[in-house]
Design a protein around this motif. Structure first.
Motif, PDB file in Angstrom:
ATOM      1  N   ARG A  36     -44.661  -5.964  -6.011  1.00 48.76           N
ATOM      2  CA  ARG A  36     -43.046  -5.603  -5.278  1.00 48.76           C
ATOM      3  C   ARG A  36     -41.860  -6.510  -6.333  1.00 48.76           C
ATOM      4  O   ARG A  36     -40.982  -6.047  -6.596  1.00 48.76           O
ATOM      5  CB  ARG A  36     -43.163  -6.454  -4.017  1.00 48.76           C
ATOM      6  CG  ARG A  36     -41.720  -6.543  -3.348  1.00 48.76           C
ATOM      7  CD  ARG A  36     -41.704  -7.826  -2.180  1.00 48.76           C
ATOM      8  NE  ARG A  36     -42.276  -9.081  -2.608  1.00 48.76           N
ATOM      9  CZ  ARG A  36     -41.219  -9.963  -3.070  1.00 48.76           C
ATOM     10  NH1 ARG A  36     -39.937  -9.748  -2.777  1.00 48.76           N
ATOM     11  NH2 ARG A  36     -41.552 -11.291  -3.501  1.00 48.76           N
ATOM     12  N   LYS A 106     -36.106  -2.723  -3.034  1.00 43.30           N
ATOM     13  CA  LYS A 106     -34.805  -3.342  -3.359  1.00 43.30           C
ATOM     14  C   LYS A 106     -34.637  -3.317  -4.959  1.00 43.30           C
ATOM     15  O   LYS A 106     -35.348  -3.346  -5.645  1.00 43.30           O
ATOM     16  CB  LYS A 106     -34.727  -4.651  -2.754  1.00 43.30           C
ATOM     17  CG  LYS A 106     -34.826  -4.677  -1.382  1.00 43.30           C
ATOM     18  CD  LYS A 106     -34.718  -6.232  -0.920  1.00 43.30           C
ATOM     19  CE  LYS A 106     -34.512  -6.116   0.962  1.00 43.30           C
ATOM     20  NZ  LYS A 106     -35.467  -6.187   1.632  1.00 43.30           N
ATOM     21  N   SER A 205     -36.354 -18.408   2.984  1.00 44.36           N
ATOM     22  CA  SER A 205     -36.859 -17.345   1.836  1.00 44.36           C
ATOM     23  C   SER A 205     -38.462 -16.965   2.079  1.00 44.36           C
ATOM     24  O   SER A 205     -39.468 -17.821   1.810  1.00 44.36           O
ATOM     25  CB  SER A 205     -36.838 -18.165   0.446  1.00 44.36           C
ATOM     26  OG  SER A 205     -37.649 -17.722  -0.455  1.00 44.36           O
ATOM     27  N   ARG A 207     -40.654 -15.191   1.259  1.00 45.19           N
ATOM     28  CA  ARG A 207     -41.649 -14.945   0.003  1.00 45.19           C
ATOM     29  C   ARG A 207     -42.185 -16.195  -0.605  1.00 45.19           C
ATOM     30  O   ARG A 207     -42.873 -16.047  -1.528  1.00 45.19           O
ATOM     31  CB  ARG A 207     -41.202 -13.890  -1.011  1.00 45.19           C
ATOM     32  CG  ARG A 207     -40.615 -12.448  -0.590  1.00 45.19           C
ATOM     33  CD  ARG A 207     -41.991 -11.579   0.046  1.00 45.19           C
ATOM     34  NE  ARG A 207     -41.621 -10.355   0.351  1.00 45.19           N
ATOM     35  CZ  ARG A 207     -42.599  -9.404   0.839  1.00 45.19           C
ATOM     36  NH1 ARG A 207     -43.938  -9.834   0.583  1.00 45.19           N
ATOM     37  NH2 ARG A 207     -42.282  -8.366   1.054  1.00 45.19           N
ATOM     38  N   LYS A 217     -43.740 -18.325  -8.624  1.00 46.57           N
ATOM     39  CA  LYS A 217     -42.201 -19.104  -8.781  1.00 46.57           C
ATOM     40  C   LYS A 217     -42.824 -20.246  -9.168  1.00 46.57           C
ATOM     41  O   LYS A 217     -43.539 -20.972  -8.638  1.00 46.57           O
ATOM     42  CB  LYS A 217     -41.531 -18.968  -7.663  1.00 46.57           C
ATOM     43  CG  LYS A 217     -40.764 -17.937  -7.185  1.00 46.57           C
ATOM     44  CD  LYS A 217     -40.023 -18.330  -5.788  1.00 46.57           C
ATOM     45  CE  LYS A 217     -38.895 -17.038  -5.702  1.00 46.57           C
ATOM     46  NZ  LYS A 217     -38.407 -17.238  -4.213  1.00 46.57           N
ATOM     47  N   ASN A 221     -35.284 -20.862  -5.109  1.00 44.42           N
ATOM     48  CA  ASN A 221     -34.111 -20.143  -5.388  1.00 44.42           C
ATOM     49  C   ASN A 221     -32.830 -21.143  -5.445  1.00 44.42           C
ATOM     50  O   ASN A 221     -32.189 -21.204  -6.269  1.00 44.42           O
ATOM     51  CB  ASN A 221     -33.844 -19.224  -4.169  1.00 44.42           C
ATOM     52  CG  ASN A 221     -34.923 -18.384  -3.827  1.00 44.42           C
ATOM     53  OD1 ASN A 221     -35.765 -18.038  -4.712  1.00 44.42           O
ATOM     54  ND2 ASN A 221     -34.716 -17.336  -2.750  1.00 44.42           N
TER      55      ASN A 221
HETATM   56  N1  FAQ Z   1     -30.900  -8.889  -4.430  1.00 44.95           N
HETATM   57  O1  FAQ Z   1     -38.151 -14.392  -0.140  1.00 44.95           O
HETATM   58  P1  FAQ Z   1     -37.029 -14.065  -1.086  1.00 44.95           P
HETATM   59  C1  FAQ Z   1     -30.424  -8.803 -14.398  1.00 44.95           C
HETATM   60  C2  FAQ Z   1     -35.011 -10.007  -1.110  1.00 44.95           C
HETATM   61  S1  FAQ Z   1     -31.936  -8.876 -13.653  1.00 44.95           S
HETATM   62  C3  FAQ Z   1     -31.705  -8.144  -3.774  1.00 44.95           C
HETATM   63  O2  FAQ Z   1     -36.431 -15.322  -1.571  1.00 44.95           O
HETATM   64  P2  FAQ Z   1     -38.556 -13.668  -3.546  1.00 44.95           P
HETATM   65  C4  FAQ Z   1     -30.478  -8.145 -15.688  1.00 44.95           C
HETATM   66  C5  FAQ Z   1     -36.167 -10.320  -1.638  1.00 44.95           C
HETATM   67  O3  FAQ Z   1     -36.820  -9.045  -2.467  1.00 44.95           O
HETATM   68  C6  FAQ Z   1     -31.786  -9.284 -12.142  1.00 44.95           C
HETATM   69  N2  FAQ Z   1     -32.712  -8.709  -2.785  1.00 44.95           N
HETATM   70  O4  FAQ Z   1     -37.625 -13.233  -2.132  1.00 44.95           O
HETATM   71  C7  FAQ Z   1     -29.379  -7.537 -16.084  1.00 44.95           C
HETATM   72  C8  FAQ Z   1     -36.847 -10.262  -0.151  1.00 44.95           C
HETATM   73  O5  FAQ Z   1     -36.792  -8.994   0.282  1.00 44.95           O
HETATM   74  P3  FAQ Z   1     -38.449  -8.287   0.242  1.00 44.95           P
HETATM   75  C9  FAQ Z   1     -33.075  -9.242 -11.318  1.00 44.95           C
HETATM   76  C10 FAQ Z   1     -32.940  -9.884  -2.875  1.00 44.95           C
HETATM   77  O6  FAQ Z   1     -38.854 -12.361  -4.282  1.00 44.95           O
HETATM   78  C11 FAQ Z   1     -27.999  -8.100 -16.289  1.00 44.95           C
HETATM   79  C12 FAQ Z   1     -35.768 -10.999   0.590  1.00 44.95           C
HETATM   80  O7  FAQ Z   1     -34.636 -10.793  -0.095  1.00 44.95           O
HETATM   81  N3  FAQ Z   1     -33.967 -10.139 -11.395  1.00 44.95           N
HETATM   82  O8  FAQ Z   1     -29.515  -8.900 -13.740  1.00 44.95           O
HETATM   83  C13 FAQ Z   1     -32.112 -10.719  -3.716  1.00 44.95           C
HETATM   84  O9  FAQ Z   1     -39.290 -14.910  -3.481  1.00 44.95           O
HETATM   85  C14 FAQ Z   1     -26.932  -7.045 -16.454  1.00 44.95           C
HETATM   86  C15 FAQ Z   1     -36.075 -12.381   0.730  1.00 44.95           C
HETATM   87  O10 FAQ Z   1     -36.208 -13.216  -0.334  1.00 44.95           O
HETATM   88  C16 FAQ Z   1     -35.052 -10.463 -10.626  1.00 44.95           C
HETATM   89  O11 FAQ Z   1     -35.470  -9.461  -9.948  1.00 44.95           O
HETATM   90  C17 FAQ Z   1     -31.319 -10.325  -4.526  1.00 44.95           C
HETATM   91  N4  FAQ Z   1     -30.433 -11.178  -5.164  1.00 44.95           N
HETATM   92  O12 FAQ Z   1     -37.108 -14.355  -4.314  1.00 44.95           O
HETATM   93  C18 FAQ Z   1     -29.226  -5.922 -16.107  1.00 44.95           C
HETATM   94  C19 FAQ Z   1     -35.633 -11.366 -11.148  1.00 44.95           C
HETATM   95  N5  FAQ Z   1     -32.753 -11.882  -3.575  1.00 44.95           N
HETATM   96  O13 FAQ Z   1     -38.616  -7.641  -1.344  1.00 44.95           O
HETATM   97  C20 FAQ Z   1     -28.028  -5.167 -16.326  1.00 44.95           C
HETATM   98  C21 FAQ Z   1     -37.106 -11.580 -10.374  1.00 44.95           C
HETATM   99  C22 FAQ Z   1     -33.764 -11.786  -2.540  1.00 44.95           C
HETATM  100  O14 FAQ Z   1     -39.340  -9.006   0.895  1.00 44.95           O
HETATM  101  C23 FAQ Z   1     -26.937  -6.031 -16.427  1.00 44.95           C
HETATM  102  N6  FAQ Z   1     -37.367 -11.858  -9.232  1.00 44.95           N
HETATM  103  N7  FAQ Z   1     -33.698 -10.392  -2.319  1.00 44.95           N
HETATM  104  O15 FAQ Z   1     -37.994  -6.711   0.884  1.00 44.95           O
HETATM  105  C24 FAQ Z   1     -37.302 -12.951  -8.540  1.00 44.95           C
HETATM  106  O16 FAQ Z   1     -37.210 -14.171  -9.085  1.00 44.95           O
HETATM  107  C25 FAQ Z   1     -37.244 -13.234  -7.100  1.00 44.95           C
HETATM  108  O17 FAQ Z   1     -37.779 -11.917  -6.656  1.00 44.95           O
HETATM  109  C26 FAQ Z   1     -35.920 -13.501  -6.211  1.00 44.95           C
HETATM  110  C27 FAQ Z   1     -36.136 -13.458  -4.680  1.00 44.95           C
HETATM  111  C28 FAQ Z   1     -35.361 -14.665  -6.729  1.00 44.95           C
HETATM  112  C29 FAQ Z   1     -34.728 -12.440  -6.779  1.00 44.95           C
END
Ligand code: FAQ
Length: 310
Positions: A36, A106, A205, A207, A217, A221
């Motif tokens: 995911r 997402k 949060s 997850r 993690k 957050n």
């Molecule tokens: N947007 O329980 P948590 C970039 C969802 S790369 C959308 O806190 P988690 C480069 C979350 O999925 C940017 N959805 O979840 C670039 C969960 O829903 P689900 C991407 C979000 O996973 C720059 C629900 O809310 N980076 O920008 C968001 O522990 C310029 C509950 O949330 C990553 O993906 C959000 N902001 O923490 C490219 C980093 N926040 O899946 C082009 C990796 C939360 O249960 C141009 N990901 N949700 O349906 C992570 O570190 C984590 O997944 C978090 C969320 C911190 C994003």
């Protein structure tokens, strides 16, 4: 291996800070949690190419155009690394693309906002890549080996992206009153969605519990959001931009900035498919994916033919 033995040996590795590798035994919930997160991360990189891609033909100089093209290509590369890392967990690229296009998976909230002026390109590089780096540096220590290793390479490239964005903003802030106003307007529109990139408050949060148990993690957050705010406020001050938050104030006791409340209603709306550009982004992805079907077919035919000759 029975499930108790599996969990014990898996948790021993986690406790010893050893990476989990694709062929290691792992609990099913760890595997699906990673699929995911990594696939959503990959989708974000790929969908993130669209808002910036829209400005390639309108870049204000040849230098600016070359830099923007290189940045967007980097983001595509990041998406491919991340899809490959997710594939090691037993999901196919086709399944991941289907989940994105059907709305099941997402991608980052931030890429659902329109990019109205050249200053927005500066704000994306500086704020969006800046926020992405803060999050991704902490993911360099995530427990799944292929994901952690992808983060090292990606962070190096994101640092260049962040600096090119800051350079655009700094140049505009040393320009005419109209240019300064354009930069401030971009700041005003991109600041709050950038803070939302770190996800909901820790208390909200769902997850995070498993993610901390399994060391997916390393920082929460809210911790990462605070880190981003503290470093970005100072960078804004240097070039004369103001932060659009009336409640922002240095907290002497905590040695960090207090900030105003994020609009979580907007966040939920955007991540659930109802932001200003969600439909446009997914429609565009579907159209180009369909148009590119012949490339995938040709690559497949070439691969099959090579195998026949072996
Ligand atoms: N947007 O329980 P948590 C970039 C969802 S790369 C959308 O806190 P988690 C480069 C979350 O999925 C940017 N959805 O979840 C670039 C969960 O829903 P689900 C991407 C979000 O996973 C720059 C629900 O809310 N980076 O920008 C968001 O522990 C310029 C509950 O949330 C990553 O993906 C959000 N902001 O923490 C490219 C980093 N926040 O899946 C082009 C990796 C939360 O249960 C141009 N990901 N949700 O349906 C992570 O570190 C984590 O997944 C978090 C969320 C911190 C994003």
């Amino acid at each position: 291996m029975d499930s108790t033995t599996l969990n014990t040996s898996f948790m021993e590795k986690i406790d010893a800070d050893l990476n989990i590798e694709p062929k290691d035994s792992m609990p099913e919930k760890y595997r699906t949690h990673l699929i995911r997160q990594i696939s959503q991360h990959a989708h974000s990189e790929v969908i993130g190419m669209q808002p910036e891609g829209n400005w390639i033909t309108r870049a204000p100089s040849l230098r600016a155009k070359q830099i923007l093209l290189a940045k967007i290509q980097d983001e595509g590369g990041h998406g491919l690394y991340l899809y490959s890392a997710a594939e090691t967990l037993g999901i196919s690229r086709e399944e991941m693309v289907e989940q994105l296009q059907s709305g099941k998976a997402k991608y980052s909230n931030i890429f659902n906002y329109p990019v109205l002026t050249w200053a927005d390109i500066g704000a994306i590089g500086w704020l969006v890549d800046g926020a992405a780096i803060v999050n991704q540096v902490s993911l360099q220590r995530t427990s799944y080996g292929p994901y952690a290793r992808a983060m090292f390479r990606i962070c190096k490239e994101e640092s260049f992206h962040q600096r090119q964005g800051y350079e655009i903003m700094a140049n505009m802030m040393s320009g005419t009153p109209d240019q300064r106003q354009m930069a401030q307007d971009a700041m005003n529109r991109w600041w709050w969605p950038s803070l939302m990139m770190f996800g909901p408050h820790d208390s909200d949060s769902p997850r995070s519990g498993d993610a901390f148990t399994w060391k997916i993690k390393r920082k929460s957050n809210d911790e990462l959001r605070q880190k981003f705010i503290d470093k970005t406020v100072q960078q804004a001050e240097v070039i004369g931009l103001s932060i659009p938050d009336a409640d922002l104030a240095w907290n002497e006791e905590r040695q960090c900035y207090d900030h105003g409340e994020i609009n979580w209603e907007e966040f939920k709306r955007v991540i659930n498919g109802n932001g200003p550009c969600n439909k446009q982004r997914i429609d565009h992805h579907i159209n180009y994916h369909n148009e590119g079907a012949w490339v995938r077919e040709a690559a497949e035919a070439y691969k099959n033919q090579l195998q026949e000759f072996k």
